[in-house]
Design a protein around this motif. Structure first.
Motif, mmCIF file in Angstrom:
data_model
loop_
_atom_site.group_PDB
_atom_site.id
_atom_site.type_symbol
_atom_site.label_atom_id
_atom_site.label_comp_id
_atom_site.label_asym_id
_atom_site.label_seq_id
_atom_site.Cartn_x
_atom_site.Cartn_y
_atom_site.Cartn_z
ATOM 1 N N GLU A 31 0.832 -1.203 0.000
ATOM 2 C CA GLU A 31 0.000 0.000 0.000
ATOM 3 C C GLU A 31 0.870 1.259 0.000
ATOM 4 N N VAL A 34 1.959 1.990 -3.484
ATOM 5 C CA VAL A 34 0.909 2.628 -4.282
ATOM 6 C C VAL A 34 0.841 4.119 -3.964
ATOM 7 N N THR A 53 -7.563 4.270 -1.986
ATOM 8 C CA THR A 53 -7.049 3.706 -3.235
ATOM 9 C C THR A 53 -5.929 2.692 -3.018
ATOM 10 N N PRO A 54 -4.933 2.947 -2.169
ATOM 11 C CA PRO A 54 -3.879 1.939 -1.989
ATOM 12 C C PRO A 54 -4.420 0.570 -1.561
ATOM 13 N N ARG A 56 -7.438 -0.571 -2.111
ATOM 14 C CA ARG A 56 -8.200 -1.138 -3.235
ATOM 15 C C ARG A 56 -7.258 -1.733 -4.279
ATOM 16 N N VAL A 57 -6.165 -1.033 -4.561
ATOM 17 C CA VAL A 57 -5.211 -1.525 -5.563
ATOM 18 C C VAL A 57 -4.603 -2.846 -5.108
ATOM 19 N N VAL A 58 -4.245 -2.951 -3.846
ATOM 20 C CA VAL A 58 -3.646 -4.191 -3.347
ATOM 21 C C VAL A 58 -4.644 -5.344 -3.435
ATOM 22 N N ALA A 60 -7.068 -5.535 -5.592
ATOM 23 C CA ALA A 60 -7.176 -5.843 -7.017
ATOM 24 C C ALA A 60 -5.992 -6.680 -7.493
ATOM 25 N N TYR A 61 -4.799 -6.364 -7.005
ATOM 26 C CA TYR A 61 -3.611 -7.135 -7.390
ATOM 27 C C TYR A 61 -3.731 -8.586 -6.928
ATOM 28 N N TRP A 64 -5.934 -9.981 -9.692
ATOM 29 C CA TRP A 64 -5.319 -9.967 -11.026
ATOM 30 C C TRP A 64 -4.128 -10.917 -11.121
#
Length: 208
Positions: A31, A34, A53-54, A56-58, A60-61, A64
């Motif tokens: 995080e 990000v 956002t950080p 959420r990005v983690v 998502a990763y 993905w």
């Protein structure tokens, strides 16, 4: 207009994953990374719209790149007697959702997987899961194609394997030359599918 570049992938593919002895970063470290990228892009990670956002990005990763946690050979581990069937098994239009390892941009397309059974067959959902396990990693399309084919050949020992992947790449559409509508086609043929008349027959069945 579709610009299809066709590659035949012949090299064997080594296993990939975290370097031996290299610890995986913690969620907090991810995080923080990000937040650094947000600052580098010119924005402020502390503003209201970016506060979560950080995290959420983690998350998502984790989705993905969930393929790193999967063993593709285990996915194909449960198989069945072919019950007298000796013609081609083909699964078309398997969704491919991957990420380019060069720019970490999206790769989107479809895979077609075919094999000529030896003694065993596998459930068709396992073919789709095999594609997805390799796609959910940092990839180049050429290697993705080879990994799918080589694993199917290694585990099932069929008489032939054919894999074709057709995909578009955001790294060429959203940056650099900025070319939209461009598709890349890769294929790998093994065993009897390397020879005629099997080669022509399977490529006709795959419509490539």
């Amino acid at each position: 207009m579709l610009d299809a570049r066709l590659h035949s992938v012949d090299s064997t593919v080594p296993a990939r994953g975290p370097a031996a002895g290299e610890p995986r970063p913690s969620r907090q470290e991810a995080e923080a990374a990000v937040r650094t990228l947000i600052r580098w892009a010119g924005d402020h990670p502390g503003r209201e719209g970016l506060l979560d956002t950080p995290a959420r990005v983690v998350r998502a990763y984790e989705e993905w790149f969930g393929g790193y946690a999967l063993d593709p050979e285990v996915i194909l581990g449960r198989h069945f007697d072919r019950a007298g069937y000796d013609d081609v098994v083909l699964l078309r239009d398997i969704p491919v959702r991957s990420v380019c390892e060069h720019h970490m941009a999206a790769i989107r397309g479809v895979a077609h997987v075919a094999y000529l059974p030896g003694e065993r067959v596998v459930g068709i959902s396992k073919l789709a899961r095999l594609v997805d396990a390799y796609a959910r990693r940092l990839q180049i399309q050429e290697r993705l194609t080879a990994e799918i084919a080589d694993t199917l050949q290694h585990v099932l020992q069929p008489r032939g394997v054919a894999v074709v992947v057709q995909a578009s790449h955001d790294c060429i559409a959203s940056r650099g030359v900025g070319m939209h509508g461009v598709a890349m086609v890769t294929r790998r043929l093994l065993g009897r599918f390397e020879q005629e008349p099997y080669r022509t027959d399977v490529l006709a069945a795959l419509a490539v």
